[in-house]
Design a protein around this motif. Structure first.
Motif, PDB file in Angstrom:
ATOM      1  N   LYS A 101       0.445  -1.569   0.438  1.00  0.00           N
ATOM      2  CA  LYS A 101      -0.134   0.224  -0.247  1.00  0.00           C
ATOM      3  C   LYS A 101       0.818   1.337   0.008  1.00  0.00           C
ATOM      4  O   LYS A 101       0.805   2.349  -1.074  1.00  0.00           O
TER       5      LYS A 101
ATOM      6  N   ASP B 198       2.671   1.359  -3.605  1.00  0.00           N
ATOM      7  CA  ASP B 198       1.809   2.285  -4.666  1.00  0.00           C
ATOM      8  C   ASP B 198       1.295   3.876  -4.343  1.00  0.00           C
ATOM      9  O   ASP B 198       1.155   4.475  -5.330  1.00  0.00           O
ATOM     10  N   GLU B 199       0.628   3.788  -3.644  1.00  0.00           N
ATOM     11  CA  GLU B 199       0.896   5.435  -2.730  1.00  0.00           C
ATOM     12  C   GLU B 199       1.484   6.321  -2.889  1.00  0.00           C
ATOM     13  O   GLU B 199       1.767   6.931  -4.023  1.00  0.00           O
TER      14      GLU B 199
ATOM     15  N   GLN C   7       1.111   8.378  -6.467  1.00  0.00           N
ATOM     16  CA  GLN C   7       0.634   9.877  -5.360  1.00  0.00           C
ATOM     17  C   GLN C   7      -0.021  10.108  -5.024  1.00  0.00           C
ATOM     18  O   GLN C   7      -0.999  10.438  -5.597  1.00  0.00           O
ATOM     19  N   LYS C   8      -0.860   9.022  -4.594  1.00  0.00           N
ATOM     20  CA  LYS C   8      -2.121   8.471  -3.876  1.00  0.00           C
ATOM     21  C   LYS C   8      -1.828   8.825  -2.614  1.00  0.00           C
ATOM     22  O   LYS C   8      -1.526   8.982  -1.597  1.00  0.00           O
ATOM     23  N   GLU C   9      -3.880   9.271  -2.128  1.00  0.00           N
ATOM     24  CA  GLU C   9      -4.060  10.053  -1.190  1.00  0.00           C
ATOM     25  C   GLU C   9      -2.989  10.964   0.004  1.00  0.00           C
ATOM     26  O   GLU C   9      -3.086  11.666  -0.380  1.00  0.00           O
ATOM     27  N   ASN C  10      -2.341  10.346   0.970  1.00  0.00           N
ATOM     28  CA  ASN C  10      -1.880  10.979   1.407  1.00  0.00           C
ATOM     29  C   ASN C  10      -0.257  10.702   1.814  1.00  0.00           C
ATOM     30  O   ASN C  10       0.946  10.703   2.552  1.00  0.00           O
ATOM     31  N   TYR C  11       0.684  10.725  -0.176  1.00  0.00           N
ATOM     32  CA  TYR C  11       1.531  10.116   0.131  1.00  0.00           C
ATOM     33  C   TYR C  11       2.647  10.921   0.453  1.00  0.00           C
ATOM     34  O   TYR C  11       3.582  10.168   0.909  1.00  0.00           O
TER      35      TYR C  11
ATOM     36  N   ASP D 157       3.442  11.663   3.298  1.00  0.00           N
ATOM     37  CA  ASP D 157       3.617  11.222   4.730  1.00  0.00           C
ATOM     38  C   ASP D 157       4.704  10.988   5.388  1.00  0.00           C
ATOM     39  O   ASP D 157       4.762  10.608   6.508  1.00  0.00           O
TER      40      ASP D 157
ATOM     41  N   SER E 143       8.625   9.883  -0.141  1.00  0.00           N
ATOM     42  CA  SER E 143       7.620  10.386  -1.273  1.00  0.00           C
ATOM     43  C   SER E 143       8.287  11.932  -2.013  1.00  0.00           C
ATOM     44  O   SER E 143       8.389  12.180  -2.812  1.00  0.00           O
TER      45      SER E 143
ATOM     46  N   SER F 255       0.539   3.735 -13.438  1.00  0.00           N
ATOM     47  CA  SER F 255      -0.654   5.570 -13.479  1.00  0.00           C
ATOM     48  C   SER F 255      -0.025   5.178 -14.775  1.00  0.00           C
ATOM     49  O   SER F 255       0.484   4.733 -15.734  1.00  0.00           O
TER      50      SER F 255
END
Length: 70
Positions: free
Chosen positions: A23, A26-27, A31-35, A37, A41, A65
């Motif tokens: 998870k 992938d984030e 660049q999904k959700e709260n990546y 954090d 990143s 992507s």
């Protein structure tokens, strides 16, 4: 090391293994959700290469992507 120092490296590699990393990887990559954090990143080499070394478990369900992120 700081992000600034790491981003000046000629080659940067992240290694992630196991399905518990799926998870997060992938984030970050998509660049999904709260990546943002995750400190990883913010790694984007200025003139170098960034490589992700993943095993099957940590990469098995990563969505591709529609556009490559650099």
């Amino acid at each position: 090391l700081t992000g600034k120092v790491i981003n000046n490296a000629s080659i940067i590699m992240f290694i992630a293994t196991g399905k518990n990393k799926l998870k997060v990887v992938d984030e970050i990559l998509n660049q999904k959700e709260n990546y943002t954090d995750y400190p990883a990143s913010f790694i984007n080499p200025h003139d170098g290469e960034l490589h992700w070394l993943l095993d099957v478990s940590s990469a098995s369900q990563i969505e591709k992507s529609s556009e490559a992120k650099k």
